[in-house]
Design a protein around this motif. Structure first.
Motif, short mmCIF file in Angstrom:
data_model
loop_
_atom_site.label_atom_id
_atom_site.label_comp_id
_atom_site.label_asym_id
_atom_site.label_seq_id
_atom_site.Cartn_x
_atom_site.Cartn_y
_atom_site.Cartn_z
N THR A 68 0.85 -1.19 0.00
CA THR A 68 0.00 0.00 0.00
C THR A 68 0.88 1.25 0.00
O THR A 68 2.03 1.21 0.45
CB THR A 68 -0.91 0.02 1.24
OG1 THR A 68 -0.10 -0.05 2.42
CG2 THR A 68 -1.87 -1.14 1.23
N THR A 69 0.33 2.34 -0.47
CA THR A 69 1.07 3.59 -0.51
C THR A 69 1.06 4.26 0.84
O THR A 69 0.23 3.96 1.71
CB THR A 69 0.46 4.53 -1.56
OG1 THR A 69 -0.88 4.84 -1.16
CG2 THR A 69 0.44 3.87 -2.93
N ALA A 70 1.97 5.20 1.02
CA ALA A 70 2.04 5.92 2.29
C ALA A 70 0.82 6.82 2.49
O ALA A 70 0.46 7.15 3.62
CB ALA A 70 3.32 6.75 2.35
N ALA A 71 0.16 7.22 1.39
CA ALA A 71 -1.02 8.07 1.50
C ALA A 71 -2.23 7.32 2.02
O ALA A 71 -3.19 7.94 2.49
CB ALA A 71 -1.34 8.70 0.14
N ASN A 72 -2.23 5.99 1.94
CA ASN A 72 -3.35 5.20 2.42
C ASN A 72 -3.36 5.21 3.95
O ASN A 72 -2.35 4.89 4.59
CB ASN A 72 -3.25 3.77 1.90
CG ASN A 72 -4.49 2.97 2.20
OD1 ASN A 72 -5.55 3.53 2.44
ND2 ASN A 72 -4.36 1.66 2.18
N MET A 73 -4.48 5.59 4.54
CA MET A 73 -4.57 5.73 5.99
C MET A 73 -4.46 4.37 6.68
O MET A 73 -5.20 3.44 6.36
CB MET A 73 -5.88 6.41 6.39
CG MET A 73 -6.03 6.64 7.89
SD MET A 73 -7.66 7.28 8.35
CE MET A 73 -7.60 8.90 7.58
N LYS A 74 -3.54 4.26 7.63
CA LYS A 74 -3.40 3.06 8.47
C LYS A 74 -4.03 3.36 9.82
O LYS A 74 -3.73 4.38 10.44
CB LYS A 74 -1.94 2.69 8.67
CG LYS A 74 -1.07 2.72 7.41
CD LYS A 74 -1.49 1.70 6.39
CE LYS A 74 -0.45 1.55 5.28
NZ LYS A 74 -0.10 2.80 4.60
N VAL A 75 -4.92 2.49 10.27
CA VAL A 75 -5.66 2.75 11.50
C VAL A 75 -5.58 1.55 12.43
O VAL A 75 -5.32 0.42 12.00
CB VAL A 75 -7.15 3.07 11.19
CG1 VAL A 75 -7.27 4.31 10.32
CG2 VAL A 75 -7.83 1.88 10.54
N LEU A 76 -5.83 1.82 13.71
CA LEU A 76 -6.05 0.79 14.71
C LEU A 76 -7.55 0.72 15.00
O LEU A 76 -8.24 1.74 14.97
CB LEU A 76 -5.28 1.08 15.99
CG LEU A 76 -3.76 1.14 15.89
CD1 LEU A 76 -3.16 1.48 17.26
CD2 LEU A 76 -3.19 -0.18 15.38
N GLN A 180 2.73 1.27 12.52
CA GLN A 180 2.38 2.61 12.05
C GLN A 180 0.86 2.73 11.91
O GLN A 180 0.23 1.96 11.19
CB GLN A 180 3.05 2.89 10.70
CG GLN A 180 4.57 2.83 10.74
CD GLN A 180 5.17 3.92 11.62
OE1 GLN A 180 4.65 5.03 11.69
NE2 GLN A 180 6.27 3.59 12.28
N ALA A 181 0.29 3.69 12.63
CA ALA A 181 -1.14 3.98 12.54
C ALA A 181 -1.37 5.40 13.03
O ALA A 181 -0.67 5.87 13.93
CB ALA A 181 -1.97 2.99 13.35
#
Length: 357
Positions: A68-76, A180-181
């Protein structure tokens, strides 16, 4: 016997179609007896929380983040589910736990789970079995003969604590492990301003559904108002708009005394024709981005369904030890991680698996 060999036997039980007794009875390849497995499960020295964090962070860093790209939001994503032990009588810390879906009490625990999502794959990264924080609802008392420095004693103290405090500690551990989130998604059961302030102090933004109650107040237009009173005061958008209104409120002050702002979005509920409220402590997100991001919270409900229906959560382990239950729930999370990784590898259109076959 190597601990890895014992864990491998427990991990593969669900895929062989046999329980532990039949596996040890029929297979001479295990090289161990049942007492070895029980000593492994009942050990108070194993740090299962750390093991699951190391495994999930390794899979996320090496396998999923490059896709995935860095622009894609990573969430918990955080939520809890009922860990039922209805027929048990002597399980340590067994409690009367209220089921909010069926509106009745059951015997068991609350399994608080923290997961990671990139919008495509969901991985459980931490879990905790919570007994009732009220001693009158605990049917079996806490063991007092353990060394307080052991991991088992720490998990027991955590198990009788408040769920919101345990959640904040789990988020801090996940951040420290390198996962990372940027945002934490959770339902209205954890939506308290004090919890959001604690998470923000750990560097984690909250994105949640709000409960309609007259006991929680937000600072709006110079007044402290509850959610329904705020909705009556704001100006709604005309027509059949899905997002009815968007406002900024205050949820208290940080450690330095500076006010903390948050954005509340009122959206139309299609089922009841009323309204729902979402809140984000990240005021830079647009209304559409908040709604789109919160839809990912449903991934953890899918995890609970798969874990109970297919991975034998709360069914496979019949031990009475609290440590054995923690080990079993961690093993189920590890199974789901490997299944999610296999699904991502086989179905991602950017891989060459289909072309090769």
């Amino acid at each position: 016997v190597s601990p890895v060999a014992v864990f491998r036997v427990l991990f593969t039980l669900i895929f062989t179609g046999k329980n532990l007794f039949r596996t040890l009875e029929s297979g001479g390849n295990c090289g161990m007896a049942k007492d070895t497995v029980y000593r492994f499960l009942n050990s108070v020295h194993t740090n299962w929380r750390r093991f699951l964090l190391l495994l999930s962070s390794r899979v996320i860093r090496d396998e999923l983040e490059p896709l995935t790209t860095a622009a894609n939001m990573k969430v918990l994503i955080a939520d809890d589910t009922l860990y039922r032990r209805d027929r048990s009588k002597h399980v340590e810390l067994l409690s009367r736990v209220f089921d909010h879906i069926e509106k009745r009490y059951y015997r068991g625990f609350r399994m608080l789970t923290l997961g990671w999502s990139d919008g495509i794959s969901f991985l459980p990264i931490s879990c905790a079995l919570l007994a009732s924080s009220k001693e009158k609802n605990r049917l079996v008392p806490l063991r007092t003969d353990l060394d307080r420095r052991t991991n088992g004693a720490k998990r027991r103290r955590e198990g009788i604590g408040k769920a919101t405090d345990v959640l904040v500690e789990m988020v801090a551990e996940a951040t420290a492990s390198g996962i990372q989130a940027s945002h934490l998604l959770f339902d209205s059961w954890f939506a308290y301003p004090v919890t959001m302030r604690k998470l923000l102090a750990k560097g984690m933004h909250s994105l949640c559904m709000l409960k309609v109650t007259e006991k929680i107040f937000y600072h709006f237009q110079g007044e402290d108002l509850h959610l329904a009173a705020i909705y009556r005061k704001v100006r709604k958008r005309r027509g059949r708009a899905k997002i009815l209104a968007s406002i900024l409120v205050g949820i208290g002050e940080d450690d330095k005394g500076s006010p903390i702002s948050a954005k509340i979005i009122f959206v139309r509920d299609r089922r009841s024709k009323k309204w729902l409220a979402l809140m984000s402590t990240d005021t830079a997100l647009s209304d559409e981005e908040i709604v789109t991001a919160y839809k990912r919270r449903w991934d953890i409900e899918v995890f609970f369904k798969v874990a109970k229906s297919f991975l034998n959560l709360a069914k496979e382990c019949q031990g009475r030890s609290y440590d054995a239950l923690v080990a079993h729930s961690t093993t189920v999370c590890c199974r789901y991680i490997m299944l999610a990784l296999a699904k991502r590898t086989n179905q991602d259109p950017r891989t060459l698996g289909t072309l090769f076959h």
